[in-house]
Design an enzyme around this catalytic site. Structure first.
Site, mmCIF file in Angstrom:
data_model
loop_
_atom_site.group_PDB
_atom_site.id
_atom_site.type_symbol
_atom_site.label_atom_id
_atom_site.label_comp_id
_atom_site.label_asym_id
_atom_site.label_seq_id
_atom_site.Cartn_x
_atom_site.Cartn_y
_atom_site.Cartn_z
ATOM 1 N N GLY A 333 0.754 -1.174 0.031
ATOM 2 C CA GLY A 333 0.098 -0.062 0.011
ATOM 3 C C GLY A 333 0.781 1.255 -0.153
ATOM 4 O O GLY A 333 0.472 2.173 -0.783
ATOM 5 N N ALA A 334 1.934 1.275 0.804
ATOM 6 C CA ALA A 334 3.039 2.383 0.867
ATOM 7 C C ALA A 334 4.262 1.896 1.893
ATOM 8 O O ALA A 334 4.225 0.989 2.194
ATOM 9 C CB ALA A 334 2.131 3.660 1.611
ATOM 10 N N GLU A 370 2.090 6.098 7.469
ATOM 11 C CA GLU A 370 3.389 6.269 7.093
ATOM 12 C C GLU A 370 4.211 7.526 7.610
ATOM 13 O O GLU A 370 5.375 7.300 8.011
ATOM 14 C CB GLU A 370 3.618 6.530 5.574
ATOM 15 C CG GLU A 370 2.740 5.411 4.742
ATOM 16 C CD GLU A 370 3.127 4.011 5.294
ATOM 17 O OE1 GLU A 370 4.531 3.783 5.732
ATOM 18 O OE2 GLU A 370 2.499 3.071 5.015
ATOM 19 N N HIS A 373 5.325 6.632 11.187
ATOM 20 C CA HIS A 373 6.819 5.759 10.877
ATOM 21 C C HIS A 373 8.070 6.815 10.821
ATOM 22 O O HIS A 373 8.878 6.496 11.308
ATOM 23 C CB HIS A 373 6.734 4.916 9.619
ATOM 24 C CG HIS A 373 6.109 3.513 10.013
ATOM 25 N ND1 HIS A 373 6.468 2.857 11.015
ATOM 26 C CD2 HIS A 373 5.365 2.862 9.180
ATOM 27 C CE1 HIS A 373 5.961 1.561 10.893
ATOM 28 N NE2 HIS A 373 5.214 1.875 9.584
#
Length: 946
Positions: A333-334, A370, A373
């Site tokens: 997904g990413a 994301e 992270h």
């Protein structure tokens, strides 16, 4: 914002020399890949076929003898094919490392790279470097082993210089190419996906997360393209190479970081941007997508989410820029590359007219995940992949916090129960599940590492961290988190480091716990599974047992805690205030939980705990009565929980299946999304087990009767022209339409057929509302034939918005004519028709269709070697294919076929799907038992529900 980097005078001079020589060297590298393969320094490089040994090059982990400090990497991807039709990249790299322990061996990762010049070694201290004796390439363990005539000196620094050539392939890993068409012209993007073990496909490197270093990246590229990397551009000049004008883009040095977080991209993409407190935020995508405004939503939410996380972590965003880019071809997904996050187009691009509410939620949660992270994972990184759950579980938990900050009206934090807690229960209830934390020695090979990227790491990790935050309180949790990040920034940790900092926060706050943070959490982290807590309201007795979908199975792993947990039970009696009771052993007593009269007990309030709840039969009956007569007395999340717990307790044989079915009776007057979604998710299992049996007809009739009220509710509220105001109301409108049509409600099928026919008559004007398209497309294609399918395929090919293509791609699997589905399956083998990133999910969509399931199963077996080689190996999403095509298995014959499949293709292997095979066998065995025991009772209940 991070720590600076001191370059010694010696290295500074070497760096200048390398930079000056880089252009000459990289242009001198051969262009024709096939020629280089045959010329690869014969006599200097060998690929041994010796049997495995205890030698370091036959081990999967790097020895701790060398520690990288900094890299200089120069790459030149060719976006046009060479004379043989291959796309290549050439490069040179130097890595400065310190010798920690004396050794005469340099092991460095290198995979599918052809060395075009003999590597050189330079000493940067007081002693010259030893002479290189030989170089051996170990393809199995993906090492380049450099044997030295003398030993390296401990404490001294050295520099290893390499020149190489690789293929810019379309395999979605390492340095790869993505292709798309714009105005009929084929465009190529050179991009990266390094996690977990593919940085070694881009340049030789010490490719382990603990081997952090500083990276200096330079890219050569066509002047009509733009180059991106983790850092900001330091210098950009045009130079002439072999009479060809190219641009050399040099990037500022990165912060200290792991190889898996590296990214570099060359494309002709464009961007939109904004600045927030001197932070540059940019969204990159295809020009057509940016011009259509598809990046605006992502740009609008990125700033607020970053601001929230700066406050949440109490650490400023560590980089000067935040780039996010949507790629046409992307395996997952990413990916949270530091400062340059890569996405599938569906996870970043939003079109106001075409994208649905669900697309919007996916974008905001993936962006939030994301961005989380950038601190938790990038700034502070786990030491080894066995601790992956800490990275991904944490990001999955806080993605809801970030999304809630950007869209506060959505009440999105509650959806973690549906999307993560209850979904992962299905996997964690298998005896073949695994703990959050595996032993380091169990996670060695690349495919074993890829297996860690599963629902256990993400969803269970998020669920137990959410539980921890709840019983500590968010204030104490974030206090410990903040000191943890500050203490370990730019370095690596193990999970117990977080427990230590949380314990310090507990101690300083005066919070009382029955055990230490580590003692409580080790039971949730080091043993697989979860408990079912049973409350007897007549006696006040509370017990816990390891919940297994098939109680006859035994866990594959022993547990030092004997599958007992320290369970924080939140509960209430009738409408009293919430209480907490810690269950610290197998059995306990609580006079408070005894009931009298019409009192009822409800436990696991808002499902903050990672456990299921069972009650004595009398309490179950009282809860069913409350649901039917005054359901608002029970929170919406717990109405969902009651349904999900009951159905799964029934699957395990703990309560009667008819009791679980009775939890759906109140839905004939329910309009909230979460209870409906839980019921439909659980009834999907009944469809999987019974849609080929006589149960199907009565089941369809019952569900059709239950959904009729919901369909009429939204008809009155919206007339199917307006969008409901609430976020989850929009989801429930889709449920109403989908289920009403699938159960044959005439008013629904008439609507769907009319809308689709109108679209077919005027393809340039789609009359179907964005939120409803997935349901309408599927229903119309299922009810239609070749004409409808071909029209949808044509619209799929023409669609320029990724989310619209996804809807049509899934809907094409709803056809009911086998020849259409077989044709569609063959399309998955052709990347020109179905992109590689979408092939396995398309097969799974076809398998979810009762007509398509046997076709997909035959197709997968017939093409296993090709499918495995193209999509298997290390792919994170590969296990979904195996579970998807076997989900419906519930007969001894199907179990026999599954076991035969495992045995027949063992010589090819299953890669990251190895565990999924075992779980499918276990799940099929449980399905067989459950169907044999329950089919007759279920049939009779659906005929006369009460």
């Amino acid at each position: 914002m991070g720590k600076g980097f001191y370059i010694s005078k010696t290295f500074g001079i070497v760096g200048i020399v390398l930079a000056a020589g880089a252009l000459a060297t990289i242009t001198a590298l051969p262009v024709v890949y096939s020629q280089e393969k045959s010329k690869n320094n014969e006599g200097k490089f060998t690929d041994p076929t010796m049997a495995p040994s205890n030698e370091p090059w036959d081990q999967w982990r790097l020895p701790q003898t060398l520690s990288p400090q900094t890299y200089n990497v120069t790459l030149w991807p060719r976006l046009q094919p060479d004379a043989t039709g291959l796309y290549i990249f050439t490069g040179l790299s130097s890595v400065v490392f310190r010798c920690v322990e004396k050794t005469n061996l340099i092991l460095i990762h290198s995979n599918k790279l052809n060395m075009t010049k003999h590597p050189t070694l330079l000493g940067l201290g007081s002693k010259p470097a030893p002479t290189i004796e030989s170089i051996v390439m170990h393809t199995k363990t993906q090492y380049m082993a450099i044997h030295l005539k003398e030993e390296l000196t401990a404490g001294e620094s050295y520099e290893l210089y390499t020149e190489f050539l690789g293929e810019l392939s379309d395999d979605l890993g390492g340095f790869y190419r993505s292709e798309y068409y714009e105005n009929g012209v084929k465009k190529v993007v050179a991009t990266t996906q390094m996690q977990a073990t593919d940085a070694r496909k881009a340049f030789p490197c010490f490719d382990e997360p603990a081997m952090k270093a500083i990276f200096h990246i330079t890219l050569y590229h066509d002047p009509a393209t733009v180059a991106l990397s983790n850092s900001v551009v330091k210098d950009e000049v045009n130079v002439t190479v072999d009479d060809t004008l190219v641009t050399r883009t040099t990037f500022a040095p990165t912060e200290v970081m792991s190889t898996y977080l590296l990214a570099f991209i060359v494309s002709d993409f464009v961007f939109i941007e904004q600045n927030m407190d001197n932070l540059q935020i940019r969204i990159f995508a295809r020009q057509e997508a940016i011009n259509a405004g598809q990046g605006e939503y992502a740009l609008s939410v990125t700033g607020p989410i970053l601001k929230l996380f700066e406050k949440y972590y109490n650490v400023p965003y560590p980089l000067p820029k935040s780039d996010q880019i949507a790629l046409p071809d992307f395996n997952t997904g990413a990916m949270e590359n530091w400062g340059l996050i890569t996405y599938r187009e569906t996870a970043l691009l939003y079109d106001e007219e075409i994208s649905s509410n669900e697309n919007k939620e996916r974008i905001i949660t993936v962006i939030s995940h994301e961005l989380a992270h950038q601190w938790f994972g990038n700034l502070v990184t786990v030491r080894w992949w066995n601790d992956l759950w800490l990275n991904e579980g944490f990001a999955t938990y806080v993605e809801y916090l970030g999304a809630d900050e950007a869209e506060p009206d959505w009440n999105i934090k509650d959806l973690i129960v549906l999307n993560d807690v209850h979904k992962v229960f299905a996997i964690d209830a298998l005896a073949s599940s695994h703990p959050l934390l595996s032993k380091e020695e169990e996670i060695q090979r690349p495919e074993q590492i890829s297996e860690m990227f599963d629902m256990i790491s993400y969803s269970k990790g998020a669920s137990v961290l959410r539980m921890l935050s709840d019983f500590l309180t968010e204030k104490v949790f974030t206090q410990g988190l903040q000191t943890y990040l500050d203490h370990f920034k730019f370095s690596n940790t193990v999970y117990t480091d977080l427990w230590e900092h949380l314990q310090k926060a507990v101690d300083s706050s005066g919070t009382t716990l029955p055990r230490s943070v580590q003692a409580i959490m080790d039971r949730w982290v080091l043993q697989m599974g979860f408990p079912v807590v049973t409350i007897n309201t007549a006696t006040g007795q509370i017990t816990q047992e390891h919940f297994l979908l098939d109680p006859d199975t035994k866990p594959d792993r022993p547990s030092e805690f004997n599958y007992e947990w320290f369970v924080p039970i939140s509960w209430t009696k009738k409408e009293t205030e919430q209480n907490i009771h810690w269950l610290l052993q197998k059995t306990d007593l609580s006079d408070q939980m005894k009931t009298s009269g019409d009192e009822w007990v409800l436990a696991n309030i808002n499902v903050t705990g990672y456990y299921r709840v069972n009650y004595d039969n009398e309490n179950w009956q009282r809860l069913l009565t409350v649901l039917k007569t005054s359901r608002q007395s029970i929170p919406v999340i717990n109405r969902e929980q009651i349904i999900d717990d009951a159905f799964n307790l029934a699957k395990a044989g703990i309560i009667e299946t008819t009791l679980a079915l009775r939890t759906t009776l109140f839905l004939d007057s329910e309009t909230e999304y979460m209870p409906w979604e839980s019921a439909l998710d659980n009834l999907d299992y009944f469809y999987l087990m019974f849609d080929r049996t006589e149960v199907y007809g009565p089941m369809q009739k019952y569900i059709g009767n239950q959904v009729k009220y919901l369909f009429e509710y939204f008809t009155t509220l919206t007339n199917w022209e307006d969008v409901p105001p609430g976020h989850t109301d929009q989801y429930n409108q889709v449920n109403a339409l989908r289920v009403a049509c699938s159960t044959g409600l005439e008013a629904c099928t008439t609507l769907v057929k009319t809308w689709f026919q109108q679209w077919m008559e005027n393809p340039n004007v789609n009359p179907i509302k964005a939120n409803l398209r997935s349901a309408v497309y599927c229903s119309a294609i299922a009810a239609g034939g070749e004409k409808e399918w071909n029209f949808a395929w044509e619209m799929f090919e023409k669609a320029t918005v990724a989310s619209e293509k996804d809807k049509l791609r899934a809907a094409l699997a709803c056809a009911t004519e086998p020849w259409l589905l077989n044709r569609y399956l063959k399309y998955t083998l052709d990347p020109e028709k179905i992109r590689k990133q979408d092939a396995t999910s398309t097969i799974v969509s076809i398998a979810s269709n009762v007509v398509g399931q046997p076709l997909a199963w035959d197709f997968v077996r017939a093409n296993w070697e090709y499918i495995f080689n193209e999509y298997g190996g290390k792919s994170y999403i590969f296990p979904n294919l195996i579970s998807g095509v076997t989900n419906r298995f519930s007969t001894p014959f199907e179990l026999e076929q599954l076991i035969q499949f495992r045995d027949d293709y063992a010589h090819i292997g299953f890669g990251s799907g190895t565990l999924a095979i075992q779980q499918s066998i276990e799940r099929t065995t449980a399905n067989i038992k459950w169907v044999e025991k329950n089919q007759q009772a279920v049939l009779e209940w659906f005929r006369n529900p009460s």
